[in-house]
Design a protein around this motif. Structure first.
Motif, PDB file in Angstrom:
ATOM      1  N   VAL A 178      34.322  43.008  42.306  1.00  0.00           N
ATOM      2  CA  VAL A 178      35.786  43.075  42.345  1.00  0.00           C
ATOM      3  C   VAL A 178      36.248  44.226  41.463  1.00  0.00           C
ATOM      4  O   VAL A 178      36.109  44.183  40.234  1.00  0.00           O
ATOM      5  CB  VAL A 178      36.420  41.754  41.891  1.00  0.00           C
ATOM      6  N   ARG A 179      36.784  45.258  42.111  1.00  0.00           N
ATOM      7  CA  ARG A 179      37.330  46.408  41.391  1.00  0.00           C
ATOM      8  C   ARG A 179      38.736  46.078  40.892  1.00  0.00           C
ATOM      9  O   ARG A 179      39.541  45.493  41.612  1.00  0.00           O
ATOM     10  CB  ARG A 179      37.385  47.617  42.331  1.00  0.00           C
ATOM     11  N   THR A 216      29.726  50.840  49.283  1.00  0.00           N
ATOM     12  CA  THR A 216      30.488  51.668  48.345  1.00  0.00           C
ATOM     13  C   THR A 216      29.605  52.709  47.680  1.00  0.00           C
ATOM     14  O   THR A 216      30.000  53.876  47.521  1.00  0.00           O
ATOM     15  CB  THR A 216      31.158  50.781  47.287  1.00  0.00           C
ATOM     16  N   LEU A 217      28.390  52.328  47.290  1.00  0.00           N
ATOM     17  CA  LEU A 217      27.480  53.293  46.685  1.00  0.00           C
ATOM     18  C   LEU A 217      27.091  54.381  47.677  1.00  0.00           C
ATOM     19  O   LEU A 217      26.865  55.530  47.302  1.00  0.00           O
ATOM     20  CB  LEU A 217      26.240  52.581  46.149  1.00  0.00           C
ATOM     21  N   THR A 232      34.754  58.826  47.559  1.00  0.00           N
ATOM     22  CA  THR A 232      35.254  57.725  46.741  1.00  0.00           C
ATOM     23  C   THR A 232      36.317  58.192  45.756  1.00  0.00           C
ATOM     24  O   THR A 232      36.153  58.057  44.533  1.00  0.00           O
ATOM     25  CB  THR A 232      34.093  57.052  45.986  1.00  0.00           C
ATOM     26  N   PRO A 233      37.430  58.734  46.235  1.00  0.00           N
ATOM     27  CA  PRO A 233      38.499  59.113  45.292  1.00  0.00           C
ATOM     28  C   PRO A 233      39.142  57.923  44.617  1.00  0.00           C
ATOM     29  O   PRO A 233      39.837  58.071  43.603  1.00  0.00           O
ATOM     30  CB  PRO A 233      39.499  59.846  46.199  1.00  0.00           C
ATOM     31  N   ASP A 234      38.913  56.719  45.172  1.00  0.00           N
ATOM     32  CA  ASP A 234      39.502  55.511  44.604  1.00  0.00           C
ATOM     33  C   ASP A 234      38.628  54.880  43.533  1.00  0.00           C
ATOM     34  O   ASP A 234      38.933  53.786  43.062  1.00  0.00           O
ATOM     35  CB  ASP A 234      39.776  54.499  45.716  1.00  0.00           C
ATOM     36  N   SER A 240      34.548  57.014  37.299  1.00  0.00           N
ATOM     37  CA  SER A 240      33.135  57.170  36.954  1.00  0.00           C
ATOM     38  C   SER A 240      32.562  55.872  36.397  1.00  0.00           C
ATOM     39  O   SER A 240      31.428  55.499  36.696  1.00  0.00           O
ATOM     40  CB  SER A 240      32.953  58.309  35.950  1.00  0.00           C
ATOM     41  N   GLN A 241      33.349  55.154  35.603  1.00  0.00           N
ATOM     42  CA  GLN A 241      32.863  53.880  35.046  1.00  0.00           C
ATOM     43  C   GLN A 241      32.716  52.821  36.138  1.00  0.00           C
ATOM     44  O   GLN A 241      31.880  51.919  36.026  1.00  0.00           O
ATOM     45  CB  GLN A 241      33.772  53.389  33.922  1.00  0.00           C
ATOM     46  N   ASP A 242      33.520  52.911  37.194  1.00  0.00           N
ATOM     47  CA  ASP A 242      33.369  51.981  38.318  1.00  0.00           C
ATOM     48  C   ASP A 242      32.046  52.219  39.034  1.00  0.00           C
ATOM     49  O   ASP A 242      31.349  51.262  39.411  1.00  0.00           O
ATOM     50  CB  ASP A 242      34.519  52.147  39.311  1.00  0.00           C
TER      51      ASP A 242
END
Length: 478
Positions: free
Chosen positions: A389-390, A410-411, A419-421, A424-426
């Motif tokens: 969950v982002r 997503t990866l 992945t502009p959304d 980096s920590q995500d």
């Protein structure tokens, strides 16, 4: 013969030849342009008999006895299970589009195809649905828009019996049922009358019948009084959870067995909250002590296995908010036969605003069922898809979004630079989530270079190898 006679004979022959040619031409050009069928079939025969085709290029017609159509595949169905569907105030803030108006579809936009791909999808609705006065923890009261988004995402059913069933008290139980009926989302776990409480929810999927039961450990000490029939409570005592209501459980399971479904699914809401977090650095919870002599732990295991003993084929548990192992369990029936059941000890949160790791980590569980050549139904396979969950979307206002992300997909978007959304920590967190979820459910971390959209669950044991959960090795939480 005179010359005149020969002329008469020749003229007569010529006339006859001309007439014959005219007749032939008349037959050829005056008929219909359609080609008559090779086989003429009476209309009534078309309805009652199967007509096998004759290929136009074949020199010889294929006889019916020589035609061998492919056998139809044996029936099969896929079920999708997820854990707790929660709605904290930050989630409502992110979904608010106008005063009193909400849209939760955004949270499910990436994960919806994974839910819709199943033939039947079910999750635990750990909130009440009300017409106004919305609130988050500790008394969850959510808008109708949440239920609408669940339908749009592909859910077929939710369980409503959990420790937050009475957060809006008796009117909230009623409004939850009303709203679910309005949006067309099936449910089980809360009941308007004692008679409804005795009914067993039966659903049919691809020709398979499933009896589905939902139990909860308690209702957060909210006194139900004369309304205690509205949920099925497993424990008589809230704190120690030492007094299991064997009579209620066995009676409910007996009613399910009497319906003779292909499968009995039990979706309990029991266990120790945040179990499996204590040895994660900085993320432990004071209530998680890994004490296997703890009455709560002992009765958690005892209750899960009671469901198996009473005929459950799938036990899909929620409540701890953290992901725990899942496995096949071979159970010996009274007649000496053995059946393969499937048990998930905790499916964690499907969506919530809980951010303490690993409570934002989970999986979609798939259970596949099939029939053998004799028509017997059985569980053919189980698998999972890691999810996360982002919380923040830098491309969106407000930044809060609480979107459920399929980890592998997503990866792979990250690898493609799409992945502009994501921050980096995500991205780093997604990599850790993949490691942790595969460690928990596959027994060892699966390297990112070997990642796939779906992973099989293969762990199995016999019913007698108690307790099964989950301390067969070191848990991955660091």
């Amino acid at each position: 013969m005179t010359a005149r006679g020969w002329l008469v004979i020749c003229a007569t022959v010529a006339v006859l030849i001309a007439v014959a040619m005219a007749i032939v031409l008349l037959i050829v050009f005056s008929g219909s342009s359609e080609v008559a069928p090779v086989l003429a079939v009476a209309p009534e025969a078309v309805e009652s008999e199967e007509i096998y085709p004759v290929t136009a290029h074949s020199a010889e017609a294929v006889s019916v006895s020589e035609y061998s159509p492919e056998l139809a595949p044996l029936p099969a169905a896929r079920l999708a299970f997820v854990g707790d569907i929660m709605c904290h105030m930050p989630q409502m803030d992110a979904a608010r589009i106008a005063h009193g108006q909400y849209d939760f579809n955004y949270a499910f936009r990436y994960i919806a195809p994974y839910i819709q791909s199943a033939d039947f999808a079910i999750g635990n609705l750990e909130t009440t649905l009300v017409r106004g006065g919305y609130a988050g923890w500790p008394l969850f009261r959510s808008p109708r828009a949440l239920a609408e988004a669940l339908v749009n995402a592909g859910f077929d059913m939710v369980t409503t019996g959990n420790n937050h069933s009475f957060d809006a008290f008796v009117p909230g139980v009623r409004s939850t049922i009303e709203i679910l009926n309005e949006v067309g989302l099936s449910f089980t776990g809360t009941f308007l009358t004692p008679e409804c409480r005795d009914d067993i929810t039966l659903v049919e999927v691809n020709g398979f019948t499933f009896a589905i039961l939902n139990f909860t450990m308690h209702t957060n000490a909210i006194c139900l009084g004369e309304y205690n029939f509205m949920v099925k409570i497993v424990y008589h005592d809230l704190v120690e959870q030492s007094q299991i209501d064997y009579e209620m459980i066995r009676a409910s399971m007996a009613r399910a067995r009497a319906l003779e479904p292909d499968f009995i699914i039990v979706s309990p809401h029991i266990g120790i909250e945040y179990y499996g977090t204590m040895n994660r650095a900085g993320g432990g919870h004071q209530w998680d002590n890994f004490d296997r002599t703890d009455t709560r732990w002992v009765n958690w295991m005892r209750t899960m296995h009671l469901f198996l003993d009473e005929g459950a084929d799938m036990v899909m548990n929620h409540h701890p908010h953290t992901l725990l192992p899942a496995e096949f369990v071979y159970v010996e029936n009274e007649d000496g036969t053995t059946r393969r059941a499937f048990m998930a000890y905790s499916m964690a949160n499907f969506v919530s605003a809980q951010r303490t790791q690993p409570r934002e980590t989970s999986a979609i569980f798939y259970v596949d069922v099939a029939r053998d050549e004799d028509g017997n139904a059985y569980i053919s396979a189980a698998s999972y898809v890691p999810i996360w969950v982002r919380q923040n979307d830098p491309t969106r206002e407000p930044l809060l979004c609480f979107t459920i992300m399929p980890v592998t997909e997503t990866l792979r978007r990250v690898q493609a630079g799409a992945t502009p959304d994501l921050r980096s920590q995500d991205i780093e967190r997604l990599r850790v989530v993949h490691n942790d979820v595969t460690h928990m459910l596959s027994g060892a971390p699966i390297p990112l270079e070997d990642m796939d959209y779906e992973y099989p669950i293969t762990r199995s044991r016999t019913r007698e190898q108690f307790p099964g959960l989950p301390l067969w090795g070191t848990l991955p939480w660091r």
